[in-house]
Design a protein around this motif. Structure first.
Motif, short mmCIF file in Angstrom:
data_model
loop_
_atom_site.label_atom_id
_atom_site.label_comp_id
_atom_site.label_asym_id
_atom_site.label_seq_id
_atom_site.Cartn_x
_atom_site.Cartn_y
_atom_site.Cartn_z
N ILE A 327 0.85 -1.20 0.00
CA ILE A 327 0.00 0.00 0.00
C ILE A 327 0.88 1.24 0.00
N ALA A 328 0.87 1.96 -1.11
CA ALA A 328 1.61 3.21 -1.22
C ALA A 328 0.74 4.40 -0.85
N PHE A 329 -0.58 4.24 -1.00
CA PHE A 329 -1.53 5.33 -0.73
C PHE A 329 -2.60 4.81 0.22
N PRO A 330 -2.38 4.96 1.53
CA PRO A 330 -3.30 4.40 2.53
C PRO A 330 -4.73 4.89 2.34
N ARG A 331 -5.66 4.00 2.61
CA ARG A 331 -7.08 4.31 2.48
C ARG A 331 -7.86 3.32 3.34
N PRO A 332 -9.14 3.60 3.62
CA PRO A 332 -9.94 2.70 4.47
C PRO A 332 -9.99 1.28 3.89
N ASN A 333 -10.05 0.32 4.78
CA ASN A 333 -10.16 -1.10 4.44
C ASN A 333 -8.90 -1.68 3.81
N CYS A 334 -7.77 -0.95 3.89
CA CYS A 334 -6.51 -1.46 3.35
C CYS A 334 -5.40 -1.41 4.39
N GLY A 335 -5.76 -1.63 5.65
CA GLY A 335 -4.75 -1.70 6.68
C GLY A 335 -4.53 -0.38 7.40
N PRO A 336 -3.41 -0.26 8.11
CA PRO A 336 -3.10 0.93 8.92
C PRO A 336 -3.02 2.20 8.07
N PRO A 337 -3.01 3.36 8.73
CA PRO A 337 -2.98 4.63 7.99
C PRO A 337 -1.63 4.99 7.39
N GLU A 338 -0.59 4.19 7.63
CA GLU A 338 0.73 4.48 7.08
C GLU A 338 0.98 3.61 5.85
N PRO A 339 1.75 4.13 4.88
CA PRO A 339 2.15 3.30 3.74
C PRO A 339 3.00 2.12 4.22
N GLY A 340 2.99 1.04 3.47
CA GLY A 340 3.81 -0.10 3.84
C GLY A 340 3.37 -1.37 3.13
N VAL A 341 4.10 -2.43 3.42
CA VAL A 341 3.74 -3.75 2.90
C VAL A 341 3.06 -4.51 4.03
N ARG A 342 1.80 -4.85 3.84
CA ARG A 342 1.03 -5.56 4.87
C ARG A 342 1.30 -7.07 4.76
N SER A 343 1.26 -7.73 5.90
CA SER A 343 1.52 -9.17 5.91
C SER A 343 0.42 -9.92 6.66
N PHE A 344 0.00 -11.04 6.08
CA PHE A 344 -0.94 -11.95 6.73
C PHE A 344 -0.24 -13.21 7.23
N GLY A 345 1.09 -13.18 7.23
CA GLY A 345 1.84 -14.32 7.72
C GLY A 345 1.95 -15.44 6.70
N PHE A 346 2.05 -16.68 7.24
CA PHE A 346 2.28 -17.86 6.40
C PHE A 346 1.13 -18.86 6.61
N PRO A 347 0.06 -18.72 5.87
CA PRO A 347 -1.08 -19.64 6.07
C PRO A 347 -0.75 -21.07 5.63
N ASP A 348 -1.21 -22.04 6.39
CA ASP A 348 -0.98 -23.44 6.03
C ASP A 348 -1.84 -23.87 4.86
N LYS A 349 -2.97 -23.23 4.71
CA LYS A 349 -3.88 -23.57 3.62
C LYS A 349 -4.69 -22.33 3.25
N GLY A 350 -5.44 -22.45 2.21
CA GLY A 350 -6.24 -21.32 1.74
C GLY A 350 -5.86 -20.93 0.32
N LYS A 351 -6.72 -20.11 -0.29
CA LYS A 351 -6.48 -19.66 -1.65
C LYS A 351 -6.49 -18.13 -1.70
N PHE A 352 -5.53 -17.59 -2.44
CA PHE A 352 -5.37 -16.14 -2.54
C PHE A 352 -4.94 -15.79 -3.96
N GLY A 353 -4.71 -14.49 -4.17
CA GLY A 353 -4.12 -14.05 -5.42
C GLY A 353 -2.62 -14.29 -5.40
N VAL A 354 -1.89 -13.71 -6.35
CA VAL A 354 -0.44 -13.91 -6.40
C VAL A 354 0.24 -12.69 -7.01
N TYR A 355 1.43 -12.38 -6.51
CA TYR A 355 2.28 -11.34 -7.09
C TYR A 355 3.40 -12.01 -7.88
#
Length: 360
Positions: A327-355
């Motif tokens: 997140i380079a431009f903080p906004r509601p529903n995208c984490g804290p009010p500061e810019p940064g790279v957010r992390s959800f840790g290392f999930p054992d399972k689940g489906k997500f997008g990809v970079y």
């Protein structure tokens, strides 16, 4: 009596012989190689001539992948009419500023480069007395201090050039949890994420830019430290001023912490892959390959966020099995009010997008 005579004779020899100075067991006529006539500012005197080496006082800043020239010139005072045959040597200082690694040695038009610099360095000799070093395709490991040494017979003088890379420092811990890396594992973990272990200077600069992290991590010099911008109880206490908290030097094999890594500009592009379905980690790796790319690494995502303002409010897989989003431009529903790279840790399972990461 005989013993006293021998002592006297040795003392006479120690004072010199035939008018020649005595130095370290060797006699020199007019020339001494202990730099006793130098003034410590990149110059040395011999035979009434002063050899001066000039390098910039300020550090040179650049980016990974760039070509850079480290300036170095030399001259004689007074000016010599006859050209002299000199040897030029460039070396890279290690973190402790004592040990050196050879980079390049040159005599006239002949030169030889060494190690990881082989094929990437050459001299820039646009003038008669220029000894500048050109480094091509800069790597993360190339930052640091370089010595330019000019050798004229028994005399040599040198200057230091400091090379700094503009980049981003990020804290890193592996999938198996907090404080699980000794020093050697920490270095390897950074390298696996297209980064290197950060130096204290790099961490300090990042702290000046606002980095705040309460987990202690290894640095290149073998110390363990962490940056605090907002003092609080779990991070050294509220009464301590903002700054770099230090655990000092730790045992590189027996002690375990996280690590601070450093990455710089990219040669390619990081992007969120448009895909009709969410993916497992293995499916995500394959999807990037099908798109002519590879799954992005943590250092690549941080570099894209830092240098290209990558901004995407969608969580995606990275190569280490973590889920993150930039997140380079903080906004509601995208984490804290500061810019940064957010992390959800290392999930054992689940489906997500990809970079994904694709070379230009």
């Amino acid at each position: 009596m005989l013993l006293l005579s021998l002592v006297g004779m040795l003392l006479q020899l120690g004072r010199g012989y035939c008018g020649l100075p005595f130095y370290n067991g060797f006699y020199y006529d007019h020339v001494m190689n202990d730099k006793g006539n130098g003034n410590g500012n990149g110059e040395v005197h011999f035979n009434g001539v002063k050899l001066v080496v000039e390098t910039p006082e300020d550090a040179i800043f650049t980016y990974r992948g760039a070509n850079i020239t480290l300036p170095c010139r030399y001259h004689y005072e007074p000016k010599l009419e006859t050209p002299r045959k000199i040897r030029i040597k460039w070396s890279k200082l290690r973190e402790d500023n004592t040990k050196e690694r050879d980079v390049l040695v040159a005599i006239g038009l002949k030169h030889r480069s060494f190690g990881e610099f082989r094929g990437r360095v050459h001299l820039c000799q646009r003038g008669e007395q220029e000894a500048s070093l050109v480094i091509s395709d800069l790597r993360l490991q190339d930052y640091g201090k370089y010595r330019c040494e000019v050798i004229d017979g028994l005399e040599d003088e040198s200057g230091i050039v400091e090379l700094e890379l503009r980049g981003v420092v990020f804290p890193y811990q592996p999938h198996h949890g907090r404080y699980r890396l000794n020093f050697h594992e920490a270095k390897k973990a950074c390298e696996e994420q297209d980064a290197v272990i950060a130096s204290f200077e790099q961490l300090f600069k990042s702290w000046e830019e606002g980095l705040d992290w309460c987990n202690a991590g290894w640095l290149l010099d073998g110390t363990v430290q962490y940056p605090i911008s907002l003092p609080r109880e779990p991070c050294g206490g509220k009464r301590l001023a903002p700054g770099i908290r230090s655990y000092g030097e730790r045992h590189k094999n027996l002690h375990y912490f996280d690590v601070f890594c450093f990455s710089s500009a990219l040669k390619g592009k990081v992007y969120y892959l448009a895909h009709p379905e969410k993916l497992t980690l293995e499916e995500a790796k394959q999807a990037c390959q099908d798109d002519g790319a590879e799954i992005a690494k943590v250092g690549q995502l941080y570099a894209a966020w830092k240098f290209f303002s990558l901004d995407r409010c969608d969580a995606g897989w990275l190569a280490d099995g973590s889920i993150r989003y930039p997140i380079a431009f903080p906004r509601p529903n995208c984490g804290p009010p500061e810019p940064g790279v957010r992390s959800f840790g290392f999930p054992d399972k689940g489906k997500f997008g990809v970079y994904c990461y694709k070379l230009n």
